[in-house]
Design a protein around this motif. Structure first.
Motif, short mmCIF file in Angstrom:
data_model
loop_
_atom_site.label_atom_id
_atom_site.label_comp_id
_atom_site.label_asym_id
_atom_site.label_seq_id
_atom_site.Cartn_x
_atom_site.Cartn_y
_atom_site.Cartn_z
N ASP A 1 18.86 -38.93 -17.78
CA ASP A 1 19.05 -39.05 -19.54
C ASP A 1 19.85 -40.19 -19.35
O ASP A 1 19.51 -41.80 -20.32
CB ASP A 1 17.96 -38.58 -20.65
CG ASP A 1 16.62 -37.90 -20.23
OD1 ASP A 1 15.94 -38.43 -19.00
OD2 ASP A 1 16.65 -38.08 -21.42
N VAL B 1 18.43 -44.39 -19.78
CA VAL B 1 17.56 -44.70 -21.41
C VAL B 1 18.36 -46.17 -21.58
O VAL B 1 17.88 -46.89 -21.91
CB VAL B 1 17.49 -43.58 -22.38
CG1 VAL B 1 17.34 -44.29 -23.19
CG2 VAL B 1 17.36 -42.48 -21.81
N TYR C 1 20.26 -38.92 -29.65
CA TYR C 1 20.23 -37.87 -28.36
C TYR C 1 22.05 -37.66 -28.85
O TYR C 1 22.47 -36.85 -29.38
CB TYR C 1 19.86 -39.14 -27.88
CG TYR C 1 20.80 -37.38 -26.15
CD1 TYR C 1 19.74 -35.88 -25.71
CD2 TYR C 1 22.04 -38.11 -25.62
CE1 TYR C 1 20.20 -35.42 -24.86
CE2 TYR C 1 21.95 -37.56 -24.69
CZ TYR C 1 20.87 -36.58 -24.03
OH TYR C 1 21.61 -35.55 -23.16
N SER D 1 11.37 -34.00 -24.10
CA SER D 1 10.90 -35.09 -22.61
C SER D 1 10.09 -35.74 -23.07
O SER D 1 8.86 -36.96 -23.06
CB SER D 1 11.58 -35.00 -21.60
OG SER D 1 13.08 -34.51 -21.54
N CYS E 1 8.55 -37.85 -25.73
CA CYS E 1 9.54 -39.58 -25.82
C CYS E 1 8.44 -39.83 -24.91
O CYS E 1 7.49 -40.89 -25.57
CB CYS E 1 10.75 -38.92 -24.98
SG CYS E 1 12.12 -38.54 -26.00
N GLY E 2 7.71 -39.15 -23.70
CA GLY E 2 7.43 -40.10 -23.11
C GLY E 2 5.84 -40.88 -23.76
O GLY E 2 5.31 -41.50 -23.10
N ARG F 1 14.17 -37.79 -29.31
CA ARG F 1 15.72 -37.76 -28.50
C ARG F 1 16.39 -37.29 -29.53
O ARG F 1 17.49 -36.49 -29.00
CB ARG F 1 15.98 -39.84 -28.60
CG ARG F 1 15.26 -40.45 -27.82
CD ARG F 1 16.02 -39.67 -26.61
NE ARG F 1 17.09 -40.64 -26.09
CZ ARG F 1 18.01 -40.61 -25.20
NH1 ARG F 1 17.94 -40.07 -24.10
NH2 ARG F 1 18.82 -41.13 -25.28
N GLN G 1 15.20 -34.01 -28.12
CA GLN G 1 16.60 -33.79 -26.74
C GLN G 1 18.08 -33.60 -26.83
O GLN G 1 18.43 -32.77 -26.20
CB GLN G 1 16.13 -35.08 -26.02
CG GLN G 1 14.98 -35.24 -25.47
CD GLN G 1 15.42 -36.06 -24.16
OE1 GLN G 1 15.86 -37.40 -24.44
NE2 GLN G 1 14.93 -36.20 -22.99
N ARG H 1 8.49 -45.21 -20.09
CA ARG H 1 7.61 -43.59 -20.04
C ARG H 1 8.02 -42.74 -19.06
O ARG H 1 8.66 -41.48 -19.53
CB ARG H 1 6.59 -44.14 -21.01
CG ARG H 1 5.78 -44.63 -22.03
CD ARG H 1 4.55 -44.49 -22.21
NE ARG H 1 4.38 -45.00 -23.85
CZ ARG H 1 4.26 -45.01 -24.27
NH1 ARG H 1 5.22 -43.09 -24.81
NH2 ARG H 1 4.18 -46.05 -25.49
N PHE I 1 11.71 -40.10 -19.22
CA PHE I 1 11.20 -39.53 -19.52
C PHE I 1 10.86 -38.34 -19.12
O PHE I 1 11.46 -37.05 -18.65
CB PHE I 1 11.10 -39.49 -21.65
CG PHE I 1 12.07 -40.05 -21.98
CD1 PHE I 1 13.03 -39.63 -22.58
CD2 PHE I 1 11.36 -42.25 -22.05
CE1 PHE I 1 14.11 -40.53 -23.59
CE2 PHE I 1 12.44 -42.91 -23.07
CZ PHE I 1 12.95 -41.76 -23.69
N ASN J 1 11.54 -35.53 -16.19
CA ASN J 1 12.15 -34.50 -16.67
C ASN J 1 10.90 -33.16 -16.12
O ASN J 1 11.75 -32.04 -16.39
CB ASN J 1 12.99 -34.32 -17.80
CG ASN J 1 14.06 -35.66 -18.14
OD1 ASN J 1 14.92 -35.70 -17.29
ND2 ASN J 1 14.19 -36.39 -18.84
#
Length: 492
Positions: A32, A36, A61, A96, A99-100, A112, A115, A171, A174, A177
């Motif tokens: 990540d 990112v 993050y 994650s 985020c996605g 984030r 995360q 996407r 993320f 993960n």
């Protein structure tokens, strides 16, 4: 039957399972951190996001990770390393997923931040599991394998991130993960013995972590939004944080550490070095895609030389630093890294082999020269029983430096909300940013030359510091127990 911590051999099935879950867990955070930034232009296009929102996508993050990573290590020692590691993995996977699936930039930024909180539990725990689980005879080899495989993960991150962005979409940077977490959690619960430090403090410095996070958040918001009232409040909150740490019985940032002149000096160098690196590695993927016309995959691949060089040569750099001391490697490394940035020619239609690769190679050589000796100097500046907290402070310092740099550089170079959409404007601002980053590295070189006068380093750098190739922070070392320390308590 579950084996006791501190007795497991690396050749045993349990030992191999522990290495697998530790490497996959740390790889989630490493992937990540390197992937990112490559996705930021596409995130901006999909959400119609401003540059400020892209800054917060990176910084949310970093903010929570830097604020809570010391607390995460303390919680791991107190409540159980396996337990906190598993909670961190599960939390990272949930964040994650958010985020996605984020429908807008605001939700992505909030996810984030979550995360980062999970990463603060996961990152210290990954290495601590190995240190606590393996037999002393196998511990160094296990850490070396963990470090080497983690380095491969860091090296693959930009390339994999670019491939995902150009293929199924950003996407999946993320969402990738989720299968990693689905492997890590059951393996950890089934094969990793629980352990905790019998001498762990009975209180956790939650108030210190909150004050630290609030201070960093206010300063970051003030820099990004040019709101000086928020910035001033952040400074005041930072002063309250220092006061609270002085009064706390078990502070997450022990003020006594800074009684060591060398420890204070090396953290000042760390602050400058990782501010330059943090700002540079935030802006370079944007520059290559917005101005030079690279695809996300090409931009990610362009960053590979730095991590590959560190993966190949960090061990030798650590040996040199051990033999001659930190002053020369840190001074030369900072100067090389700054020169590499200035060598880059990333204007429109930049040809990689001629305009980009030479600068990235010189930058990578500078990073090779300085990262391992920097971490070894941190560990050599304190007693062995404080190595874990000293390493954690240094790691948090580096992440906070990157956080502030990402917030400040766009403002210092005159970038507006939509500058990254206008190649000519972004190119001009990026050139100014390179000059600032190189100047900060020159300052770090000067500090290294003036303040680090002691010769050779003793003791030798531990394995996790001899092979390291993450670009966002120096490696963590959880500390090594003395032979006279009480044994670790185990939980079945």
């Amino acid at each position: 039957m579950e084996q006791a911590p501190g007795t497991i051999r690396i050749s045993s099935p349990t030992g191999r399972w522990i290495l697998l879950t530790s490497v996959l867990g740390s790889s989630m955070a490493l992937l990540d951190s390197t992937a990112v930034n490559v996705a930021l232009p596409h995130i901006g296009d999909d959400f119609g996001a401003s540059l400020e929102q892209l800054q917060w996508t990176a910084n949310a993050y970093l903010l929570t990770l830097a604020s809570f990573i010391l607390l995460g290590g303390a919680l791991s020692d107190r409540y159980g390393r396996r337990k906190i590691f598993v909670i961190g993995i599960a939390g990272f996977a949930v964040a994650s997923l958010l985020c996605g699936l984020a429908p807008n930039a605001e939700v992505l930024i909030a996810a984030r931040a979550l995360q980062g909180v999970a990463g603060a539990l996961l990152t210290p725990g990954s290495l601590a599991l190995i240190q606590a689980s393996f037999s002393p005879d196998d511990r160094a080899r296990a850490v070396g394998i963990w470090s080497g495989l983690g380095g491969v993960g860091a090296a693959v991150g930009p390339f994999l991130g670019g491939w995902l962005v150009d293929g199924p979409g950003w996407r999946w940077v993320f969402l990738l993960n989720l299968p990693l977490a689905a492997i890590c959690v059951p393996v950890a619960l089934r094969h990793v013995p629980e352990s905790r430090a019998s001498t762990a403090p009975q209180g956790s410095d939650t108030s210190g972590a909150v004050l630290g996070a609030l201070s960093l958040a206010l300063v970051t918001y003030g820099l990004i939004s040019t709101d000086w009232v928020s910035g001033l409040l952040g400074v005041v909150t930072g002063a309250l944080f220092v006061y609270a740490e002085r009064r706390h019985k078990a502070p997450m940032l022990p003020p006594g550490l800074f009684a060591s002149r060398r420890f204070t000096s090396i953290n000042l160098v760390t602050l400058l070095v990782y501010a330059a690196f943090g700002g540079f590695f935030f802006l370079i993927p944007l520059q290559l895609q917005v101005v030079s016309g690279y695809s996300a995959l090409a931009a990610g691949t362009a960053l590979l030389p730095t991590t590959l060089l560190m993966l190949a040569l960090s061990g030798r750099s650590a040996a040199v630093g051990e033999r001659i001391g930190p002053r020369a490697p840190l001074t030369l490394g900072c100067l090389l890294a700054g020169a590499g940035m200035l060598l880059l020619r990333t204007g429109p239609d930049a040809v990689y082999l001629v305009d980009v690769l030479p600068g990235m190679v010189v930058l990578g050589m500078g990073m090779v020269a300085l990262v391992a000796p920097l971490t070894a100097t941190v560990l050599a500046s304190v007693s062995e029983d404080r190595a874990g907290i000293a390493s954690g402070v240094n790691n948090a310092t580096a992440r906070a430096a990157g956080l502030i740099a990402v917030a400040a550089l766009p403002a210092l170079t005159g970038m507006g909300p939509d500058t990254y959409r206008v190649p000519e404007q972004f190119d001009t601002a990026f050139d100014q940013a390179l000059l600032l980053c190189a100047a900060v590295l020159a300052g770090a070189a000067l500090l290294s030359f003036v303040l680090l006068r002691e010769p050779a380093l003793r003791p030798a750098p531990p394995p996790e510091c001899r092979m390291h190739c993450a670009i966002t922070a120096p490696p963590l070392n959880p500390g090594r127990r003395k032979q006279t320390d009480p044994p670790l308590e185990s939980r079945s």
